[in-house]
Design an enzyme around this catalytic site. Structure first.
Site, PDB file in Angstrom:
ATOM      1  N   GLU A  58      10.120 -35.162   0.194  1.00 45.15           N
ATOM      2  CA  GLU A  58       9.691 -34.153   1.166  1.00 45.15           C
ATOM      3  C   GLU A  58      10.059 -32.780   0.618  1.00 45.15           C
ATOM      4  O   GLU A  58      11.243 -32.477   0.408  1.00 45.15           O
ATOM      5  CB  GLU A  58      10.364 -34.394   2.519  1.00 45.15           C
ATOM      6  CG  GLU A  58       9.786 -33.582   3.654  1.00 45.15           C
ATOM      7  CD  GLU A  58       8.390 -34.006   4.075  1.00 45.15           C
ATOM      8  OE1 GLU A  58       7.725 -33.208   4.765  1.00 45.15           O
ATOM      9  OE2 GLU A  58       7.952 -35.130   3.732  1.00 45.15           O
ATOM     10  N   GLU A  89       4.044 -24.617   1.227  1.00 43.43           N
ATOM     11  CA  GLU A  89       4.524 -25.300   0.033  1.00 43.43           C
ATOM     12  C   GLU A  89       3.376 -25.679  -0.898  1.00 43.43           C
ATOM     13  O   GLU A  89       3.506 -25.598  -2.116  1.00 43.43           O
ATOM     14  CB  GLU A  89       5.324 -26.542   0.457  1.00 43.43           C
ATOM     15  CG  GLU A  89       6.605 -26.190   1.205  1.00 43.43           C
ATOM     16  CD  GLU A  89       6.919 -27.081   2.381  1.00 43.43           C
ATOM     17  OE1 GLU A  89       7.707 -26.649   3.242  1.00 43.43           O
ATOM     18  OE2 GLU A  89       6.373 -28.202   2.456  1.00 43.43           O
ATOM     19  N   ASP A 242       9.348 -33.356   9.075  1.00 40.89           N
ATOM     20  CA  ASP A 242       9.995 -34.623   8.726  1.00 40.89           C
ATOM     21  C   ASP A 242       9.491 -35.753   9.625  1.00 40.89           C
ATOM     22  O   ASP A 242       9.267 -36.876   9.166  1.00 40.89           O
ATOM     23  CB  ASP A 242      11.516 -34.502   8.856  1.00 40.89           C
ATOM     24  CG  ASP A 242      12.103 -33.509   7.875  1.00 40.89           C
ATOM     25  OD1 ASP A 242      11.452 -33.243   6.846  1.00 40.89           O
ATOM     26  OD2 ASP A 242      13.205 -32.997   8.130  1.00 40.89           O
TER      27      ASP A 242
END
Length: 260
Positions: A58, A89, A242
């Site tokens: 992750e 990201e 998450d």
């Protein structure tokens, strides 16, 4: 990251079905030499994880392009089975490694689905498993506020439709802190139609409300897109990425071949 070697050593006894790693972004403040040394140690530790256990990495927000390049090129990506990341990201990764649409300084509102698809395709084509490349990377779970995409190399994963839908569902329930989706507390903001690529001639997809998960294929890579029912007044947002990635993994079926 400090405990990675101890963690990996415990896996033989614990015998997990899946390993999830994160924390590489915490190394940004360290010296280049320490970063390089530690990344090599990380790759070594991942390679020590028993064969047959998938490894999900992750990612998290970073600002150091050179460090991101090191993560991409110093064998970290080929050592893991799966990646999870968001729109910031993804674009930063492409900018750091000179990928598709890297000239874009930032997303203008909702990330363009075709551009996102191009970058996901490039990551798996350049760093994922193929007949000519000994890489374990075969899966990327991308999440942004209004939609998610699960990209997988054909022949290695199954149940993608349920997996990407489950990730979208938990995004709505966790943000609103409800057990189930409350239609009065969520809104649909995803694009109703989009192009699947801008790097090549893509197809135009129109979302069907009765079957909202859209699927398309490109050179041995499958894409599954789902809209997200976005919580209007979110209560819990910490750890949402998450939760999305872990829920998607929980519903995924993996067909592993031995790690090189």
């Amino acid at each position: 990251m400090n405990m990675l070697e101890v963690f990996v050593a415990s896996l033989e006894e614990f015998q997990p079905d899946l390993v999830v790693l994160s924390g590489l972004h915490m190394m940004e403040g360290q010296s280049k030499e320490l970063q390089r040394k530690r990344l090599l140690e990380v790759v070594t530790s991942i390679s020590d994880i028993p064969t047959g256990i998938p490894v999900h990495l992750e990612l998290a927000s970073m600002t150091n392009k050179e460090f991101m390049r090191s993560i991409v090129h110093q064998q970290v990506f080929p050592a893991v089975t799966s990646l999870g990341l968001n729109e910031q990201e993804l674009l930063f990764l492409s900018q750091a490694a000179s990928g598709p649409h890297s000239s874009l300084s930032s997303w203008n509102g909702v990330p363009d689905v075709g551009m996102v698809s191009d970058i996901l395709f490039w990551i798996l084509k350049e760093h994922g498993r193929s007949k000519s490349r000994a890489s374990d990377l075969t899966r990327i779970h991308f999440h942004t506020l209004v939609y998610h995409i699960l990209a997988t190399v054909d022949g290695h994963w199954a149940n993608q439709l349920a997996a990407v839908a489950a990730g979208a569902r938990v995004a709505g329930t966790q943000a609103c802190a409800t057990e189930a989706i409350d239609a009065n507390r969520v809104s649909l903001r995803a694009p109703h139609e989009f192009m699947t690529s801008h790097s090549e001639v893509g197809s135009r997809i129109v979302i069907n409300p009765n079957e909202p998960v859209a699927e398309w294929h490109r050179e041995g890579i499958s894409f599954h897109f789902t809209p997200v029912l976005v919580c209007k007044d979110p209560i819990r947002t910490v750890g949402l990425g998450d939760a999305i990635s872990s829920e998607g993994l929980f519903y995924s079926e993996v067909a592993l071949t031995p790690r090189k």
